[in-house]
Design a protein around this motif. Sequence first.
Motif, mmCIF file in Angstrom:
data_model
loop_
_atom_site.group_PDB
_atom_site.id
_atom_site.type_symbol
_atom_site.label_atom_id
_atom_site.label_comp_id
_atom_site.label_asym_id
_atom_site.label_seq_id
_atom_site.Cartn_x
_atom_site.Cartn_y
_atom_site.Cartn_z
ATOM 1 N N THR A 69 20.680 1.808 13.990
ATOM 2 C CA THR A 69 20.317 2.318 15.321
ATOM 3 C C THR A 69 21.366 1.978 16.384
ATOM 4 N N HIS A 93 21.497 2.810 20.573
ATOM 5 C CA HIS A 93 21.553 1.752 21.570
ATOM 6 C C HIS A 93 22.727 1.981 22.520
ATOM 7 N N VAL A 100 11.998 -1.432 18.070
ATOM 8 C CA VAL A 100 12.718 -0.894 19.223
ATOM 9 C C VAL A 100 12.175 -1.462 20.529
ATOM 10 N N TYR A 154 13.751 5.539 19.212
ATOM 11 C CA TYR A 154 14.909 5.614 20.096
ATOM 12 C C TYR A 154 15.038 7.002 20.717
#
Length: 211
Positions: free
Chosen positions: A13, A17, A123, A189
């Motif tokens: 991820t 980010h 997350v 996300y």
Amino acid sequence: MTDTVSRRLRNGTRSWHEALESTGFATAMLAGTLPLDRYVGQLAAYRVVLAALEAELARAVSPSVGSVWSPDLVKLPLVERDLRHFAAQGTAPRPCPAAEEFAVEVRHTAVTAPTELLGFLYVLEGSTLGALFLLRYVTEAYRLTDGNGTSYYGSGDRARWAAFAERLDRALGEPAVQERVLAAAERAYRHVALISGELSAGLNSAAREVA
């Protein structure tokens, strides 16, 4: 050697980010020019998401979820405390339909694949570490004192994160399960990016007011 799920989540991820760090919302916050209603809007959006996620995690019967979820991870009361502070000051949050969309997916996932809720939790819990870094920018921009309005942003804790990651690694050792949780984290996300996008609308205009 099979990689741990926490490392797979972190590596898988990273691009999400980094993308969130370049949004109008994030760059305005770092510059001290983010309007107060956008900050409050993010808190209100997270209240919607956390209300759904924490409720579903608490009632989930999945053994994996039960071994990872812990009362010390609850954030909803912190967000609500912040929102009460700003409401008393007369600041109303901006509507954020993307938060409702995220909550709908949380509830759907709780029915169809409850273990994947842990990807969403990864997350949201991870975001508190980033918020801790941003705490001083928020405090200075809105002249907040005595922790008023910063309960959520000040809730990050590296020791708690390490314990959470350890429980996650123990609970999710199978690569196929890890893959599904990683996919859920990526979906989370995407929802967070949509929330940030809605809260970034218009921030490139010439005139911006902090409060």
